[in-house]
Design a protein around this motif. Sequence first.
Motif, mmCIF file in Angstrom:
data_model
loop_
_atom_site.group_PDB
_atom_site.id
_atom_site.type_symbol
_atom_site.label_atom_id
_atom_site.label_comp_id
_atom_site.label_asym_id
_atom_site.label_seq_id
_atom_site.Cartn_x
_atom_site.Cartn_y
_atom_site.Cartn_z
ATOM 1 N N LYS A 69 56.794 41.975 -40.555
ATOM 2 C CA LYS A 69 56.731 43.281 -41.228
ATOM 3 C C LYS A 69 55.332 43.552 -41.753
ATOM 4 O O LYS A 69 54.840 44.675 -41.683
ATOM 5 C CB LYS A 69 57.717 43.331 -42.395
ATOM 6 C CG LYS A 69 59.106 43.678 -42.011
ATOM 7 C CD LYS A 69 59.958 43.859 -43.267
ATOM 8 C CE LYS A 69 61.335 44.326 -42.912
ATOM 9 N NZ LYS A 69 62.147 44.534 -44.119
ATOM 10 N N LYS A 70 54.685 42.531 -42.284
ATOM 11 C CA LYS A 70 53.339 42.698 -42.845
ATOM 12 C C LYS A 70 52.360 43.159 -41.772
ATOM 13 O O LYS A 70 51.527 44.033 -42.004
ATOM 14 C CB LYS A 70 52.880 41.387 -43.473
ATOM 15 C CG LYS A 70 51.567 41.493 -44.208
ATOM 16 C CD LYS A 70 51.223 40.187 -44.889
ATOM 17 C CE LYS A 70 49.929 40.335 -45.656
ATOM 18 N NZ LYS A 70 49.568 39.102 -46.344
ATOM 19 N N LYS A 73 52.981 46.840 -40.970
ATOM 20 C CA LYS A 73 52.434 47.703 -42.021
ATOM 21 C C LYS A 73 50.921 47.844 -41.883
ATOM 22 O O LYS A 73 50.378 48.939 -42.036
ATOM 23 C CB LYS A 73 52.775 47.150 -43.402
ATOM 24 C CG LYS A 73 54.213 47.342 -43.784
ATOM 25 C CD LYS A 73 54.484 46.773 -45.166
ATOM 26 C CE LYS A 73 55.937 46.917 -45.551
ATOM 27 N NZ LYS A 73 56.191 46.397 -46.904
ATOM 28 N N ARG A 76 50.139 50.078 -38.958
ATOM 29 C CA ARG A 76 50.413 51.472 -39.330
ATOM 30 C C ARG A 76 49.238 52.060 -40.104
ATOM 31 O O ARG A 76 48.811 53.194 -39.865
ATOM 32 C CB ARG A 76 51.691 51.527 -40.164
ATOM 33 C CG ARG A 76 52.083 52.909 -40.575
ATOM 34 C CD ARG A 76 53.423 52.889 -41.296
ATOM 35 N NE ARG A 76 53.673 54.167 -41.899
ATOM 36 C CZ ARG A 76 53.798 54.370 -43.201
ATOM 37 N NH1 ARG A 76 53.728 53.375 -44.031
ATOM 38 N NH2 ARG A 76 54.019 55.566 -43.668
ATOM 39 N N GLN A 77 48.689 51.297 -41.039
ATOM 40 C CA GLN A 77 47.537 51.756 -41.815
ATOM 41 C C GLN A 77 46.318 51.943 -40.922
ATOM 42 O O GLN A 77 45.571 52.915 -41.071
ATOM 43 C CB GLN A 77 47.226 50.777 -42.940
ATOM 44 C CG GLN A 77 48.268 50.764 -44.025
ATOM 45 C CD GLN A 77 47.989 49.709 -45.072
ATOM 46 O OE1 GLN A 77 46.854 49.276 -45.244
ATOM 47 N NE2 GLN A 77 49.029 49.288 -45.770
#
Length: 97
Positions: A69-70, A73, A76-77
């Motif tokens: 998940k990290k 994320k 995505r950024q």
Amino acid sequence: MSMLSKENKNIDAIIINVHSPNLDSFKLLAQAVALDIVSLFVCDEENGLLIKKALEGGAYFFLKNPLAKKIVKCVRQLVLRGKIQRKKARNGAEEED
């Protein structure tokens, strides 16, 4: 691959599985690079030759499955930041004209 060229404006990033059946992942990567779409390669094993080929072909990252998940994320950024920078660059170019 046809969807990628038709709907390019709606696609900010793609995740390409190196060993996808019925798909030449490196052709898809080349098409994504030509359209300036962030491309991430994922694979079940770490293979130095595949990693080198993907990164030289224009992939932003080569990641090992399963994706944490990290990592998702952070990606995505990265995509959002690139989108913002491209928008600023376009707006700056329009102002100069």
